[in-house]
Design a protein around this motif. Structure first.
Motif, PDB file in Angstrom:
ATOM      1  N   TRP A  27       0.809  -1.214   0.000  1.00 11.39           N
ATOM      2  CA  TRP A  27       0.000   0.000   0.000  1.00 11.39           C
ATOM      3  C   TRP A  27       0.843   1.265   0.000  1.00 11.39           C
ATOM      4  O   TRP A  27       0.442   2.288  -0.546  1.00 11.39           O
ATOM      5  CB  TRP A  27      -1.014  -0.032   1.153  1.00 11.39           C
ATOM      6  N   SER A  28       2.040   1.225   0.559  1.00  7.10           N
ATOM      7  CA  SER A  28       2.945   2.363   0.488  1.00  7.10           C
ATOM      8  C   SER A  28       3.299   2.658  -0.967  1.00  7.10           C
ATOM      9  O   SER A  28       3.276   3.818  -1.410  1.00  7.10           O
ATOM     10  CB  SER A  28       4.224   2.080   1.293  1.00  7.10           C
ATOM     11  N   ALA A  29       3.603   1.606  -1.729  1.00  5.73           N
ATOM     12  CA  ALA A  29       3.938   1.779  -3.143  1.00  5.73           C
ATOM     13  C   ALA A  29       2.733   2.221  -3.961  1.00  5.73           C
ATOM     14  O   ALA A  29       2.844   3.075  -4.836  1.00  5.73           O
ATOM     15  CB  ALA A  29       4.520   0.479  -3.703  1.00  5.73           C
ATOM     16  N   TRP A  33       2.455   6.654   0.036  1.00  2.00           N
ATOM     17  CA  TRP A  33       2.522   7.078   1.435  1.00  2.00           C
ATOM     18  C   TRP A  33       3.740   6.460   2.096  1.00  2.00           C
ATOM     19  O   TRP A  33       4.233   5.412   1.679  1.00  2.00           O
ATOM     20  CB  TRP A  33       1.271   6.651   2.180  1.00  2.00           C
ATOM     21  N   GLN A  34       4.207   7.102   3.162  1.00  6.85           N
ATOM     22  CA  GLN A  34       5.376   6.636   3.896  1.00  6.85           C
ATOM     23  C   GLN A  34       5.007   5.620   4.975  1.00  6.85           C
ATOM     24  O   GLN A  34       3.978   5.779   5.650  1.00  6.85           O
ATOM     25  CB  GLN A  34       6.073   7.818   4.573  1.00  6.85           C
ATOM     26  N   ILE A  35       5.827   4.603   5.149  1.00  2.00           N
ATOM     27  CA  ILE A  35       5.696   3.698   6.291  1.00  2.00           C
ATOM     28  C   ILE A  35       6.329   4.428   7.468  1.00  2.00           C
ATOM     29  O   ILE A  35       7.535   4.688   7.474  1.00  2.00           O
ATOM     30  CB  ILE A  35       6.388   2.344   6.036  1.00  2.00           C
ATOM     31  N   THR A  36       5.519   4.808   8.433  1.00  6.31           N
ATOM     32  CA  THR A  36       6.011   5.627   9.541  1.00  6.31           C
ATOM     33  C   THR A  36       6.157   4.846  10.841  1.00  6.31           C
ATOM     34  O   THR A  36       6.736   5.359  11.800  1.00  6.31           O
ATOM     35  CB  THR A  36       5.105   6.845   9.767  1.00  6.31           C
ATOM     36  N   ALA A  37       5.652   3.649  10.896  1.00  7.06           N
ATOM     37  CA  ALA A  37       5.822   2.795  12.070  1.00  7.06           C
ATOM     38  C   ALA A  37       5.697   1.347  11.620  1.00  7.06           C
ATOM     39  O   ALA A  37       4.901   1.037  10.740  1.00  7.06           O
ATOM     40  CB  ALA A  37       4.767   3.098  13.128  1.00  7.06           C
ATOM     41  N   SER A  38       6.503   0.486  12.210  1.00 10.40           N
ATOM     42  CA  SER A  38       6.376  -0.946  11.931  1.00 10.40           C
ATOM     43  C   SER A  38       7.062  -1.717  13.042  1.00 10.40           C
ATOM     44  O   SER A  38       7.966  -1.214  13.700  1.00 10.40           O
ATOM     45  CB  SER A  38       6.976  -1.310  10.568  1.00 10.40           C
ATOM     46  N   MET A  44       2.207   1.085  10.012  1.00 10.97           N
ATOM     47  CA  MET A  44       1.338   2.240   9.783  1.00 10.97           C
ATOM     48  C   MET A  44       1.917   3.087   8.664  1.00 10.97           C
ATOM     49  O   MET A  44       3.126   3.305   8.584  1.00 10.97           O
ATOM     50  CB  MET A  44       1.232   3.083  11.054  1.00 10.97           C
ATOM     51  N   LEU A  45       1.019   3.564   7.799  1.00  9.98           N
ATOM     52  CA  LEU A  45       1.374   4.493   6.728  1.00  9.98           C
ATOM     53  C   LEU A  45       0.739   5.842   7.028  1.00  9.98           C
ATOM     54  O   LEU A  45      -0.364   5.903   7.568  1.00  9.98           O
ATOM     55  CB  LEU A  45       0.819   4.027   5.383  1.00  9.98           C
ATOM     56  N   THR A  46       1.419   6.905   6.636  1.00  9.80           N
ATOM     57  CA  THR A  46       0.804   8.231   6.689  1.00  9.80           C
ATOM     58  C   THR A  46       0.968   8.894   5.332  1.00  9.80           C
ATOM     59  O   THR A  46       1.952   8.695   4.634  1.00  9.80           O
ATOM     60  CB  THR A  46       1.413   9.123   7.796  1.00  9.80           C
ATOM     61  N   ARG A  89       0.613  -2.046 -12.804  1.00  3.80           N
ATOM     62  CA  ARG A  89       1.540  -1.631 -11.747  1.00  3.80           C
ATOM     63  C   ARG A  89       1.176  -2.295 -10.420  1.00  3.80           C
ATOM     64  O   ARG A  89       2.047  -2.760  -9.687  1.00  3.80           O
ATOM     65  CB  ARG A  89       1.544  -0.107 -11.606  1.00  3.80           C
ATOM     66  N   CYS A  90      -0.106  -2.348 -10.098  1.00  6.62           N
ATOM     67  CA  CYS A  90      -0.536  -2.995  -8.856  1.00  6.62           C
ATOM     68  C   CYS A  90      -0.175  -4.476  -8.857  1.00  6.62           C
ATOM     69  O   CYS A  90       0.251  -5.012  -7.824  1.00  6.62           O
ATOM     70  CB  CYS A  90      -2.034  -2.798  -8.638  1.00  6.62           C
ATOM     71  N   VAL A  91      -0.309  -5.134  -9.998  1.00  8.09           N
ATOM     72  CA  VAL A  91       0.067  -6.545 -10.104  1.00  8.09           C
ATOM     73  C   VAL A  91       1.578  -6.698  -9.904  1.00  8.09           C
ATOM     74  O   VAL A  91       2.030  -7.608  -9.207  1.00  8.09           O
ATOM     75  CB  VAL A  91      -0.410  -7.143 -11.449  1.00  8.09           C
TER      76      VAL A  91
END
Length: 126
Positions: A27-29, A33-38, A44-46, A89-91
């Motif tokens: 989902w980041s790609a 959005w940035q992955i801000t916590a893992s 989490m993405l923001t 692209r999603c694939v």
């Protein structure tokens, strides 16, 4: 709804999934959005507006598509300029395209955890 009746602001939508790292990277790609916590079993993405969270669930079972009971849980609608290139692209990023499709102006895909989401032509949102 008038603001005096407001209870709160949406801060995050969290999705159950099989693998939080895989889902957050996908989902980041897709959203940029940035992955801000893992961590172990969560991410989490923001981006714009609310955050998007992922929680790994033991023995996770994805919703079915198509689902005659209408119980797909939720889905995202993404406005795109070109259905074919956005789908491709999603694939590349890990989505799959189920055989059952609702029509010509929408494309249903499944994210790596099996959640259905839709690509639709941006022009349809006028």
């Amino acid at each position: 709804m008038a603001s005096e009746h407001k209870v709160g602001d949406l801060a995050m939508v969290t999705l159950d999934c099989a693998d939080a790292k895989v889902s957050s990277e996908f989902w980041s790609a897709v959203l940029g959005w940035q992955i801000t916590a893992s961590g172990d079993g969560y991410a989490m993405l923001t981006g714009t507006g609310a955050a998007l969270g992922f929680g790994a669930i033991p023995d996770y079972v994805p919703p079915a598509w198509p689902n005659p009971n209408g119980s797909k849980q939720f889905h995202f609608d993404l406005a795109v300029d070109d259905l074919d290139s956005a789908s491709a692209r999603c694939v590349e990023l890990g989505a799959t395209v189920p055989a059952e499709q609702p029509g010509e102006t929408w494309r249903v895909l499944l994210d790596p955890s099996g959640h259905p989401f839709c690509l639709t032509k941006a022009e349809n949102w006028g």
